[in-house]
Design a protein around this motif. Structure first.
Motif, PDB file in Angstrom:
ATOM      1  N   GLY A   1       0.945  -1.330   0.060  1.00 58.69           N
ATOM      2  CA  GLY A   1      -0.169  -0.060  -0.086  1.00 58.69           C
ATOM      3  C   GLY A   1       1.009   1.055   0.331  1.00 58.69           C
ATOM      4  O   GLY A   1       1.658   1.458   0.379  1.00 58.69           O
ATOM      5  N   SER A   2       0.275   2.112  -0.062  1.00 58.96           N
ATOM      6  CA  SER A   2       1.390   3.508  -0.217  1.00 58.96           C
ATOM      7  C   SER A   2       2.199   4.200   0.598  1.00 58.96           C
ATOM      8  O   SER A   2       2.769   5.026   0.827  1.00 58.96           O
ATOM      9  N   ASP A   3       0.631   3.971   1.914  1.00 60.00           N
ATOM     10  CA  ASP A   3       1.362   3.914   3.446  1.00 60.00           C
ATOM     11  C   ASP A   3       2.028   3.404   3.819  1.00 60.00           C
ATOM     12  O   ASP A   3       2.419   3.292   5.762  1.00 60.00           O
ATOM     13  N   THR A   4       2.629   2.419   3.499  1.00 58.90           N
ATOM     14  CA  THR A   4       3.217   1.904   3.971  1.00 58.90           C
ATOM     15  C   THR A   4       4.944   1.774   4.515  1.00 58.90           C
ATOM     16  O   THR A   4       5.899   2.370   3.671  1.00 58.90           O
ATOM     17  N   ILE A   5       5.263   2.029   5.876  1.00 58.44           N
ATOM     18  CA  ILE A   5       6.849   1.989   5.683  1.00 58.44           C
ATOM     19  C   ILE A   5       7.239   0.634   5.968  1.00 58.44           C
ATOM     20  O   ILE A   5       7.180  -0.006   6.787  1.00 58.44           O
ATOM     21  N   VAL A   6       8.312   0.765   5.798  1.00 57.02           N
ATOM     22  CA  VAL A   6       8.862  -1.214   5.038  1.00 57.02           C
ATOM     23  C   VAL A   6      10.256  -0.788   5.784  1.00 57.02           C
ATOM     24  O   VAL A   6      11.224   0.141   5.719  1.00 57.02           O
TER      25      VAL A   6
ATOM     26  N   TRP B   1      10.625   5.343   3.848  1.00 58.02           N
ATOM     27  CA  TRP B   1       9.309   5.792   3.656  1.00 58.02           C
ATOM     28  C   TRP B   1       8.513   6.648   3.207  1.00 58.02           C
ATOM     29  O   TRP B   1       8.770   7.563   1.826  1.00 58.02           O
ATOM     30  N   PRO B   2       6.812   6.270   2.559  1.00 56.07           N
ATOM     31  CA  PRO B   2       6.268   7.094   2.111  1.00 56.07           C
ATOM     32  C   PRO B   2       6.467   8.862   2.010  1.00 56.07           C
ATOM     33  O   PRO B   2       6.180   8.671   3.432  1.00 56.07           O
ATOM     34  N   LEU B   3       6.136   9.850   1.144  1.00 63.03           N
ATOM     35  CA  LEU B   3       6.590  10.967   1.794  1.00 63.03           C
ATOM     36  C   LEU B   3       5.362  11.546   2.227  1.00 63.03           C
ATOM     37  O   LEU B   3       5.095  12.271   2.987  1.00 63.03           O
TER      38      LEU B   3
ATOM     39  N   SER C   1       2.991   3.231  15.764  1.00 64.11           N
ATOM     40  CA  SER C   1       2.470   3.790  15.825  1.00 64.11           C
ATOM     41  C   SER C   1       1.203   3.605  14.184  1.00 64.11           C
ATOM     42  O   SER C   1       0.378   4.193  13.293  1.00 64.11           O
ATOM     43  N   GLN C   2       2.361   3.153  13.342  1.00 62.82           N
ATOM     44  CA  GLN C   2       1.975   3.439  11.932  1.00 62.82           C
ATOM     45  C   GLN C   2       1.921   1.809  10.968  1.00 62.82           C
ATOM     46  O   GLN C   2       2.372   0.893  11.880  1.00 62.82           O
ATOM     47  N   ARG C   3       1.740   1.397  10.478  1.00 63.71           N
ATOM     48  CA  ARG C   3       1.466   0.486   9.282  1.00 63.71           C
ATOM     49  C   ARG C   3       2.901   0.100   8.710  1.00 63.71           C
ATOM     50  O   ARG C   3       3.158   0.944   8.484  1.00 63.71           O
TER      51      ARG C   3
END
Length: 214
Positions: free
Chosen positions: A126-131, A146-148, A172-174
């Protein structure tokens, strides 16, 4: 249209904003390892993997960095590496065309994988996923894609309290993780996210390189 890994376009940021107290106060970017500074090593590893490449330096350090943009922390009240990540995200958003993601790496990791960006991008769901990269000794929380789009949430997190740890924000993030195996360095197998925090670490890295790493 759902976001896919193929849509990922990465800028890069080398995090070199720490005070380096355990290295005697010499900025880590300028510490030499086998004839190259740690910044030069990070540049060589990251530049082929990203588009625009920048470096985050402490506010009181001015030095020429050919070929790199220099970004500074956005607010003096923000401390720690996440302030550098936020500065990098905001810088990346000004690029034309803007990338979708920012790949960060600390300056003190001399054995970064050549496929870091590709492997992190490959698991985006997904565009909001931090890997986040993970080595044999655990997560490397600043070797991260990090997604912008995370910039406003990160800014709010930094402004909203005293707990500014990387792990606290990531919790706290996806997020998703990618595991990396040890890599051969000389005659040893080494965590690719081995970091240089002390003179002893520097000596160990130099011995490994002297044993056979180009």
């Amino acid at each position: 249209m759902p976001f896919t890994p193929a849509m990922t376009k990465c800028a890069g940021l080398i995090l070199a904003g720490g005070r380096s107290s355990r290295m005697g106060g010499t900025p880590k970017a300028l510490v030499e390892l086998a004839g190259l500074t740690l910044l030069e090593r990070a540049m060589a590893a990251l530049a082929p993997q990203v588009g625009d490449l920048a470096v985050n330096l402490p506010p009181d350090i001015d030095m020429p960095v050919p070929g790199l943009s220099v970004v500074r922390d956005e607010a003096p009240t923000f401390e720690g590496p996440l302030a550098g990540v936020l500065a990098g995200l905001l810088h990346a958003s000004t690029l034309s065309p803007p990338p979708t993601h920012l790949l960060t790496v600390p300056v003190d990791l001399p054995f970064l994988p050549a496929e870091l960006a590709h492997r992190l991008a490959a698991v985006i769901d997904g565009s909001d996923t931090i890997v986040v990269a993970e080595g044999p000794e655990g997560r490397a929380p600043l070797c991260t894609l990090w997604p912008l789009s995370v910039a406003p949430r990160l800014a709010a997190f930094l402004a909203g309290g005293t707990d500014r740890r990387v792990g606290a924000f990531l919790a706290s993030q996806r997020t998703a993780s990618v595991a990396f195996a040890p890599i051969p360095v000389g005659e040893a197998m080494v965590d690719p996210f081995f970091n240089i925090n002390t003179p002893d670490d520097l000596d160990k890295a130099a011995a490994l390189i002297g044993a056979g790493r180009p």
